[in-house]
Design a protein around this motif. Structure first.
Motif, PDB file in Angstrom:
ATOM      1  N   ASP A  57      43.304  50.995  41.780  1.00  0.00           N
ATOM      2  CA  ASP A  57      44.045  52.455  41.119  1.00  0.00           C
ATOM      3  C   ASP A  57      45.362  52.796  41.709  1.00  0.00           C
ATOM      4  OD1 ASP A  57      41.805  52.847  39.167  1.00  0.00           O
ATOM      5  OD2 ASP A  57      40.611  53.672  40.860  1.00  0.00           O
ATOM      6  N   THR A  58      46.258  53.265  41.043  1.00  0.00           N
ATOM      7  CA  THR A  58      47.060  54.219  41.265  1.00  0.00           C
ATOM      8  C   THR A  58      46.437  55.731  41.388  1.00  0.00           C
ATOM      9  OG1 THR A  58      48.777  52.890  40.447  1.00  0.00           O
ATOM     10  CG2 THR A  58      49.593  55.037  40.968  1.00  0.00           C
ATOM     11  N   CYS A  59      46.875  56.191  42.882  1.00  0.00           N
ATOM     12  CA  CYS A  59      46.117  57.705  42.807  1.00  0.00           C
ATOM     13  C   CYS A  59      47.109  58.662  43.148  1.00  0.00           C
ATOM     14  CB  CYS A  59      44.846  57.544  43.874  1.00  0.00           C
ATOM     15  SG  CYS A  59      43.587  56.368  43.360  1.00  0.00           S
ATOM     16  N   LEU A  60      46.768  59.755  43.016  1.00  0.00           N
ATOM     17  CA  LEU A  60      47.672  60.955  43.638  1.00  0.00           C
ATOM     18  C   LEU A  60      46.630  61.185  44.900  1.00  0.00           C
ATOM     19  CD1 LEU A  60      48.390  63.551  40.786  1.00  0.00           C
ATOM     20  CD2 LEU A  60      49.986  62.236  42.088  1.00  0.00           C
ATOM     21  N   LYS A  61      47.344  61.393  46.062  1.00  0.00           N
ATOM     22  CA  LYS A  61      46.603  61.736  47.290  1.00  0.00           C
ATOM     23  C   LYS A  61      46.746  63.179  47.460  1.00  0.00           C
ATOM     24  CE  LYS A  61      46.505  60.874  52.296  1.00  0.00           C
ATOM     25  NZ  LYS A  61      47.075  60.148  53.165  1.00  0.00           N
TER      26      LYS A  61
END
Length: 104
Positions: A57-61
């Motif tokens: 996944d591409t995620c926001l940290k």
């Protein structure tokens, strides 16, 4: 107060990317409940479920200071978000150091 780091997916499992407005709506309940958050940027996450299926996944940290007495509330919020995004798992770290908010 404990510092937490969560990885919030910005794509659904079918590859559909959340719109800018959907990402804002994803963050709103967190900063509203806990008085703020810091988005540290985008990152890639990998996870393998119990059946051996690999997810990327591409995620926001996202970093949030959460009072210890409200950690379970924050976990429930993340689980609810994960369910709405059709995720099998949501990543959360509770870091071993404390955050302070210093007012001038």
């Amino acid at each position: 107060m404990p510092v937490t780091v969560a990885m919030l997916p910005v794509t659904l499992n079918d590859g559909t990317r959340l719109s800018r407005e959907e990402r804002k709506q994803m963050l709103r309940p967190i900063w509203a409940a806990f008085g703020g958050l810091s988005v540290e940027g985008y990152c890639r996450g990998h996870w393998v479920n119990d059946a051996g299926k690999h997810f990327e996944d591409t995620c926001l940290k996202v970093r949030v200071a959460v009072p210890e007495s409200r950690l379970e509330e924050y976990k429930a919020l993340l689980k609810d978000l994960g369910a709405r995004l059709n995720q099998e798992c949501m990543y959360l770290e509770v870091l071993p150091h404390e955050a302070e908010f210093l007012e001038p």
